[in-house]
Design a protein around this motif. Structure first.
Motif, PDB file in Angstrom:
ATOM      1  N   VAL A 295       0.832  -1.198   0.000  1.00 15.26           N
ATOM      2  CA  VAL A 295       0.000   0.000   0.000  1.00 15.26           C
ATOM      3  C   VAL A 295       0.870   1.252   0.000  1.00 15.26           C
ATOM      4  O   VAL A 295       2.050   1.211   0.324  1.00 15.26           O
ATOM      5  CB  VAL A 295      -0.940   0.041   1.234  1.00 15.26           C
ATOM      6  N   GLN A 301      -3.599   3.310   0.217  1.00  8.41           N
ATOM      7  CA  GLN A 301      -4.206   2.863  -1.028  1.00  8.41           C
ATOM      8  C   GLN A 301      -3.372   1.740  -1.624  1.00  8.41           C
ATOM      9  O   GLN A 301      -2.142   1.765  -1.575  1.00  8.41           O
ATOM     10  CB  GLN A 301      -4.282   4.015  -2.029  1.00  8.41           C
ATOM     11  N   TYR A 308      -8.355   0.104  -0.461  1.00 15.39           N
ATOM     12  CA  TYR A 308      -7.379   0.363   0.594  1.00 15.39           C
ATOM     13  C   TYR A 308      -7.138  -0.919   1.392  1.00 15.39           C
ATOM     14  O   TYR A 308      -7.950  -1.855   1.368  1.00 15.39           O
ATOM     15  CB  TYR A 308      -7.898   1.455   1.542  1.00 15.39           C
ATOM     16  N   ALA A 330      -7.009   5.525   6.478  1.00 15.80           N
ATOM     17  CA  ALA A 330      -7.494   4.978   5.208  1.00 15.80           C
ATOM     18  C   ALA A 330      -8.950   5.356   4.966  1.00 15.80           C
ATOM     19  O   ALA A 330      -9.333   5.722   3.839  1.00 15.80           O
ATOM     20  CB  ALA A 330      -7.331   3.459   5.202  1.00 15.80           C
TER      21      ALA A 330
END
Length: 498
Positions: A295, A301, A308, A330
């Motif tokens: 991420v 993301q 996410y 997130a």
């Protein structure tokens, strides 16, 4: 356009915090949990159960009183697995009740079932009652957590050869236990059962353990474990695990040819992300060989912008506390609301017996970065509270910059370490100096006095600083041939730890 603004898969620390944050922003939120009850791994097989087991073991054995009454002292002479489980069930029921109430009052919709992607914005949910349905969503948060790694050559049998999830369901407290893996989970359970007077052997393929902890703290911790007759075997790999016929003992053979035996074996050498049932390919995602997702460290993301991931499934640091903050950040990004940058430092807690907690730079990291420094150390036995509690072990260590006199790291091993560390964490994030600990008054008698003792120890070695401490916002930072204190954010490292 979509049924939901955010669908959260998983209701552990990251999932619950994300769902509640989005709901407070008046978004349409759905939480999908495949377990029988909400809470995820943290509530049912991880954080809460292991810490409850620890507290129960210390209470029933009278561990905290043995400094006064001797090692033979016990509150309850015969401790059964049922004794351990009774308190665990009460605690879990309370945790689930609190979480369900939080979801209800924030209007978070829940659904029991297993979700998988149909396409990047569509999820198919196999509900626990057998019904199949599809939902569409603007954004998705994957907070599915991890499960124990179970290599094929280990003959797990749910009775004597167990993983860390199965250990919570044991029917008897073993007289002897071999723990394979000296990571956080393995060490926590090894020391808990040692406190129950189980003969414990730990096998670790690396030459050291807990490498992210300050070396001096690990050395003190290791001494305490060996002092109570725990056997620690480093640099050895398990070749095979066998169990004798008719429910006999387990035999663990190492690659060196050495053979060990015990009533029970706990295999705690790693965990894998629970992503294999999500059909990630349909969403354009791919997990690594341990089931983890990569991420963006700022927004959480994935490579698909509206999807996410947060919590253990993204790797280090894999803490319940940091997972909650990852989920919150997130969720805010997912629904288009800016998220403030979290404080630079967070504490790491290991709920072993004794506890270890750390925040900021270790001495090894300070040396590596070339920062001129000094340390201050306090032993719990130096405090009046330590005498009252009968403590003859435990220490607190602080590291200060010689240039700015700022606190760079705090490291604690001993009773209450995971509570005490927050004082150091606050001073770190507020850019405090050694003078804070020297000039401030701490309640007497408390273990927190160790901060003043360690601060004075460092101050005496550093020499007197400026007559007036510089204002925090105007303090210089370590620059040039030095580096500012460790960046340990709530974000995963670029390469997830195995």
């Amino acid at each position: 356009m979509y049924q939901y603004d955010l669908v959260v898969i998983g209701s552990g620390p990251a999932g619950r915090r994300a769902a509640i944050q989005a709901a407070k922003l008046e978004k349409r939120v759905l939480v999908v949990e495949q377990g029988r009850r909400v809470g995820g791994v943290s509530v049912h097989t991880g954080t809460i159960p292991s810490k409850t087991l620890r507290e129960t073991a210390l209470n029933l054995t009278g561990w905290r009183e043995r400094g006064f009454y001797g090692r033979a002292y016990r509150v309850k002479q015969e401790i059964s697995a049922e004794d351990l489980r009774r308190r665990l069930l009460i605690t879990l029921d309370h945790e689930v009740e609190v979480l369900e109430h939080q979801f209800a009052r924030n209007r978070v919709q829940q659904m029991r079932g297993r979700a998988q992607f149909v396409d990047p914005h569509t999820l198919e949910i196999a509900k626990s009652d057998g019904e199949m349905l599809r939902v569409t969503t603007a954004s998705v948060l994957l907070a599915v957590g991890t499960r124990p790694y179970r290599p094929p050559h280990i003959p797990f049998d749910d009775e004597a050869v167990l993983d860390s999830d199965e250990l919570l369901e044991i029917k008897r407290v073993p007289r002897s236990l071999i723990v394979v893996g000296a990571g956080v989970i393995g060490i926590e359970y090894a020391t808990i059962f040692s406190a129950l007077d189980t003969q414990v052997t730990v096998v670790e393929p690396r030459e050291t353990m807990l490498d992210f902890i300050d070396k001096e703290i690990v050395e003190d911790f290791t001494y305490q474990l060996r002092d109570r007759n725990m056997k620690l075997i480093f640099g050895q790999t398990v070749e095979s695990v066998e169990r004798e016929p008719n429910g006999g003992k387990c035999r663990v053979t190492l690659k060196s040819g050495r053979s060990l035996q015990a009533e029970m074996v706990l295999f705690a050498a790693g965990r894998v992300g629970a992503t294999d049932t999500l059909n990630l390919a349909a969403a354009g995602l791919e997990a690594d060989n341990r089931g983890r997702l990569k991420v963006d460290p700022e927004t959480f993301q994935t490579s698909v912008p509206h999807i996410y991931a947060a919590g253990d499934v993204v790797g280090f640091p894999s803490l319940a506390s940091t997972s909650m903050e990852q989920g919150r950040i997130a969720a805010r990004h997912a629904v288009g609301v800016p998220a403030s940058e979290p404080p630079q430092y967070f504490p790491y807690g290991i709920y072993a017996v004794p506890e270890i907690s750390t925040c900021g730079l270790s001495e090894e990291e300070v040396l590596q970065r070339g920062i001129p420094y000094e340390t201050g150390i306090a032993h719990f036995r130096e405090t009046s509270r330590g005498h009252i509690m009968g403590l003859d072990t435990g220490m607190l260590k602080m590291i200060f910059s010689l240039k700015t006199r700022r606190l760079l790291g705090v490291h604690i091993v001993g009773e209450g370490a995971t509570e005490l560390v927050h004082i150091g964490q606050a001073v770190l994030n507020l850019k405090g100096t050694v003078e804070y600990f020297v000039e401030n008054t701490f309640n007497y008698p408390t273990l927190a006095e160790a901060y003043k003792i360690a601060g004075l120890d460092a101050w005496n070695r550093m020499g007197e600083g400026p007559k007036e401490a510089p204002v925090a916002t105007a303090q210089p930072t370590d620059t040039g041939n030095t580096v500012s204190p460790q960046d340990m954010p709530l974000k995963p490292k670029k390469k997830a730890a195995s």
